[in-house]
Design a protein around this motif. Structure first.
Motif, PDB file in Angstrom:
ATOM      1  N   ALA A  19       0.952  -1.083   0.150  1.00 24.70           N
ATOM      2  CA  ALA A  19      -0.007  -0.093  -0.119  1.00 24.70           C
ATOM      3  C   ALA A  19       0.758   1.094  -0.008  1.00 24.70           C
ATOM      4  O   ALA A  19       2.088   1.107   0.347  1.00 24.70           O
ATOM      5  N   GLY A  20       0.369   2.303  -0.378  1.00 27.72           N
ATOM      6  CA  GLY A  20       1.205   3.709  -0.480  1.00 27.72           C
ATOM      7  C   GLY A  20      -0.112   4.994  -0.267  1.00 27.72           C
ATOM      8  O   GLY A  20      -1.059   4.635  -0.863  1.00 27.72           O
ATOM      9  N   VAL A  21       0.397   5.835   0.164  1.00 27.97           N
ATOM     10  CA  VAL A  21      -0.163   7.231  -0.115  1.00 27.97           C
ATOM     11  C   VAL A  21       0.498   8.187  -0.594  1.00 27.97           C
ATOM     12  O   VAL A  21       1.680   8.386  -0.397  1.00 27.97           O
ATOM     13  N   VAL A  22      -0.110   9.055  -1.607  1.00 28.98           N
ATOM     14  CA  VAL A  22       0.422  10.020  -2.190  1.00 28.98           C
ATOM     15  C   VAL A  22      -0.394  11.590  -2.264  1.00 28.98           C
ATOM     16  O   VAL A  22      -1.325  11.176  -2.385  1.00 28.98           O
ATOM     17  N   ASP A  25       0.474  16.886  -4.769  1.00 30.80           N
ATOM     18  CA  ASP A  25       1.770  17.433  -5.286  1.00 30.80           C
ATOM     19  C   ASP A  25       2.769  16.497  -5.676  1.00 30.80           C
ATOM     20  O   ASP A  25       3.729  16.482  -6.018  1.00 30.80           O
ATOM     21  N   GLY A  26       2.457  15.066  -5.662  1.00 29.01           N
ATOM     22  CA  GLY A  26       3.185  13.940  -5.780  1.00 29.01           C
ATOM     23  C   GLY A  26       3.856  13.678  -4.932  1.00 29.01           C
ATOM     24  O   GLY A  26       4.802  12.631  -4.697  1.00 29.01           O
ATOM     25  N   THR A  27       4.013  14.111  -3.612  1.00 31.29           N
ATOM     26  CA  THR A  27       4.754  13.778  -2.333  1.00 31.29           C
ATOM     27  C   THR A  27       4.272  12.659  -1.807  1.00 31.29           C
ATOM     28  O   THR A  27       3.117  12.359  -1.674  1.00 31.29           O
ATOM     29  N   LEU A  28       5.155  11.438  -1.808  1.00 31.24           N
ATOM     30  CA  LEU A  28       5.152  10.328  -1.228  1.00 31.24           C
ATOM     31  C   LEU A  28       4.893  10.442   0.193  1.00 31.24           C
ATOM     32  O   LEU A  28       5.927  10.681   0.851  1.00 31.24           O
ATOM     33  N   LEU A  29       3.711   9.919   0.757  1.00 32.61           N
ATOM     34  CA  LEU A  29       3.584  10.189   2.234  1.00 32.61           C
ATOM     35  C   LEU A  29       4.005   8.734   2.839  1.00 32.61           C
ATOM     36  O   LEU A  29       4.059   8.668   4.374  1.00 32.61           O
ATOM     37  N   GLY A  30       4.129   7.638   2.155  1.00 34.04           N
ATOM     38  CA  GLY A  30       4.464   6.477   2.970  1.00 34.04           C
ATOM     39  C   GLY A  30       4.235   5.232   1.860  1.00 34.04           C
ATOM     40  O   GLY A  30       3.146   5.335   1.115  1.00 34.04           O
ATOM     41  N   THR A  31       4.919   4.286   2.342  1.00 31.03           N
ATOM     42  CA  THR A  31       4.198   3.023   1.490  1.00 31.03           C
ATOM     43  C   THR A  31       4.698   1.961   2.528  1.00 31.03           C
ATOM     44  O   THR A  31       5.518   1.988   3.495  1.00 31.03           O
ATOM     45  N   ARG A  32       4.095   0.671   2.210  1.00 30.65           N
ATOM     46  CA  ARG A  32       4.353  -0.662   3.073  1.00 30.65           C
ATOM     47  C   ARG A  32       4.339  -1.722   2.161  1.00 30.65           C
ATOM     48  O   ARG A  32       3.392  -1.825   1.558  1.00 30.65           O
ATOM     49  N   GLY A  33       5.062  -2.695   2.526  1.00 28.00           N
ATOM     50  CA  GLY A  33       4.887  -4.075   1.599  1.00 28.00           C
ATOM     51  C   GLY A  33       5.823  -3.821   0.327  1.00 28.00           C
ATOM     52  O   GLY A  33       6.404  -3.035   0.194  1.00 28.00           O
ATOM     53  N   ASP A 155       3.661   1.874  -9.479  1.00 25.30           N
ATOM     54  CA  ASP A 155       2.946   2.554 -10.747  1.00 25.30           C
ATOM     55  C   ASP A 155       1.719   3.112 -10.491  1.00 25.30           C
ATOM     56  O   ASP A 155       1.363   4.215 -10.912  1.00 25.30           O
ATOM     57  N   LEU A 156       0.936   2.705  -9.488  1.00 18.25           N
ATOM     58  CA  LEU A 156      -0.502   3.084  -9.120  1.00 18.25           C
ATOM     59  C   LEU A 156      -0.417   4.518  -8.444  1.00 18.25           C
ATOM     60  O   LEU A 156      -1.375   5.308  -8.581  1.00 18.25           O
ATOM     61  N   LEU A 157       0.624   4.589  -7.589  1.00 18.20           N
ATOM     62  CA  LEU A 157       0.794   5.799  -6.999  1.00 18.20           C
ATOM     63  C   LEU A 157       1.075   6.963  -8.031  1.00 18.20           C
ATOM     64  O   LEU A 157       0.740   8.145  -7.741  1.00 18.20           O
ATOM     65  N   CYS A 244      -4.892   6.951  -2.050  1.00 20.67           N
ATOM     66  CA  CYS A 244      -4.344   5.751  -1.216  1.00 20.67           C
ATOM     67  C   CYS A 244      -4.363   4.732  -2.368  1.00 20.67           C
ATOM     68  O   CYS A 244      -5.557   4.456  -3.095  1.00 20.67           O
ATOM     69  N   VAL A 245      -3.585   3.716  -2.563  1.00 17.68           N
ATOM     70  CA  VAL A 245      -3.495   2.525  -3.110  1.00 17.68           C
ATOM     71  C   VAL A 245      -3.234   1.278  -2.333  1.00 17.68           C
ATOM     72  O   VAL A 245      -2.327   1.406  -1.657  1.00 17.68           O
ATOM     73  N   ALA A 246      -3.991   0.274  -2.299  1.00 17.05           N
ATOM     74  CA  ALA A 246      -3.797  -0.827  -1.756  1.00 17.05           C
ATOM     75  C   ALA A 246      -4.201  -2.075  -2.766  1.00 17.05           C
ATOM     76  O   ALA A 246      -4.930  -2.218  -3.320  1.00 17.05           O
ATOM     77  N   LEU A 247      -2.858  -3.029  -2.847  1.00 17.94           N
ATOM     78  CA  LEU A 247      -3.031  -4.381  -3.655  1.00 17.94           C
ATOM     79  C   LEU A 247      -2.877  -5.545  -2.951  1.00 17.94           C
ATOM     80  O   LEU A 247      -1.908  -5.419  -1.981  1.00 17.94           O
ATOM     81  N   THR A 248      -3.648  -6.486  -2.883  1.00 18.74           N
ATOM     82  CA  THR A 248      -3.149  -7.752  -2.388  1.00 18.74           C
ATOM     83  C   THR A 248      -3.674  -8.977  -3.217  1.00 18.74           C
ATOM     84  O   THR A 248      -3.707  -8.595  -4.613  1.00 18.74           O
ATOM     85  N   ASP A 249      -3.261 -10.284  -3.068  1.00 15.76           N
ATOM     86  CA  ASP A 249      -3.448 -11.284  -3.800  1.00 15.76           C
ATOM     87  C   ASP A 249      -4.662 -12.309  -3.160  1.00 15.76           C
ATOM     88  O   ASP A 249      -4.334 -13.360  -3.385  1.00 15.76           O
ATOM     89  N   ARG A 250      -5.308 -11.944  -2.461  1.00 20.05           N
ATOM     90  CA  ARG A 250      -6.847 -12.594  -1.931  1.00 20.05           C
ATOM     91  C   ARG A 250      -7.877 -11.918  -2.481  1.00 20.05           C
ATOM     92  O   ARG A 250      -8.056 -10.656  -2.462  1.00 20.05           O
ATOM     93  N   ALA A 251      -8.830 -12.759  -2.873  1.00 15.34           N
ATOM     94  CA  ALA A 251     -10.052 -12.046  -3.646  1.00 15.34           C
ATOM     95  C   ALA A 251     -10.915 -11.435  -2.637  1.00 15.34           C
ATOM     96  O   ALA A 251     -10.946 -11.666  -1.448  1.00 15.34           O
TER      97      ALA A 251
END
Length: 277
Positions: A19-22, A25-33, A155-157, A244-251
């Motif tokens: 996951a990540g938050v942007v 203005d394009g500033t990345l506020l954090g990512t995880r994973g 990429d999605l950020l 915010c973007v969050a991606l997982t591999d569980r349906a």
């Protein structure tokens, strides 16, 4: 600096999550994973496809209100899920503009329409119009424009930053895409049941006052984005000034309906505590 709320994904009952938050203005506020891991997007493919359609509109290849899809329908109807096409079948179940019938088939017909108008296969057009200019080098479309995208959080950020501060499109076009099309239209939000109204823009779902919903209870009504049945989501909250973007591999399932709103509310709470940029 990194948002501590993003650590909540480590408690999700999924094999892999990132996951990540942007900011706008394009500033990345954090990512995880593993933000470089490629995940199947399912319906989070649709906002990417819709953006490519809007580029084709600005390039003059198509008009939003020209005929497309079933008889009486237009590009706008297809983008707004009001063409009357069934969910996963290329058959008409209602007249255009009357119901919000969420339709993968509609996006597949959009892809065909753009390919015909531009004389470029839709996956290639998406690459040239959106992915390459934004540096989304790990993103591909390997099939249906409705659901067969593969991408990364990184990429999605980049795409989420573009949605907030457009460079590929006129900001007025993006504002139109985030404006309710065919206001007052009822329909079913997949996974969440009947919504009245079931508001949608041009390829993007609009939060408004929907309940239940996959975003948070503190998400502003202006929030827009999309979630996917592969356990993925992307939201932009203009009031919060972030995405915010969050991606997982569980349906998608009950785990997501429980975890996602709590996660989003935690992110939004932490955003309010940050100094204003």
């Amino acid at each position: 600096m990194s948002l501590q709320s993003l650590a909540l994904i480590e408690n999700w009952p999924v094999p892999t999550a990132a996951a990540g938050v942007v900011r706008a203005d394009g500033t990345l506020l954090g990512t995880r994973g593993p933000t470089g891991h490629r995940f199947p997007l399912a319906s989070v493919t649709k906002p990417l496809a819709a953006y490519a359609v809007l580029v084709a509109y600005e390039e003059g290849a198509i008009e939003l209100d020209e005929p497309a899809g079933p008889p009486g329908a237009t590009v706008r109807h297809l983008l707004a899920h009001t063409s009357g096409l069934a969910f996963d079948e290329h058959r008409v179940t209602a007249p255009p503009g009357q119901r919000r019938l969420y339709s993968n088939a509609g996006f597949e017909q959009l892809g065909d329409h753009i390919a015909k108008a531009t004389e470029i296969p839709f996956a290639e057009y998406l690459h040239q119009a959106v992915l390459a200019p934004l540096g989304m080098n790990s993103t591909t479309l390997d099939g249906s424009p409705a659901k067969d995208g593969i991408s990364t959080v990184d990429d999605l950020l980049r795409f989420a930053a573009e949605l907030q501060t457009p460079r590929l499109l006129d900001p007025r076009t993006v504002a139109e895409a985030m404006t309710v099309q065919y206001p007052g239209t009822k329909g079913v939000l997949p996974g969440y049941g009947h919504q009245n109204p079931n508001d949608w823009g041009l390829g993007f779902e609009i939060r408004d006052s929907k309940s239940p919903h996959w975003t948070g209870s503190s998400s502003s009504p202006r929030t827009f984005g999309h979630f996917g049945q592969s356990g993925t989501f992307l939201w932009v909250d203009p009031t919060a000034g972030a995405a915010c973007v969050a991606l997982t591999d569980r349906a998608f399932g009950s785990w997501a309906t429980e975890a996602w709103p709590v996660f989003t509310d935690a992110v939004l709470t932490e955003l309010t505590e940050l100094p204003t940029p």
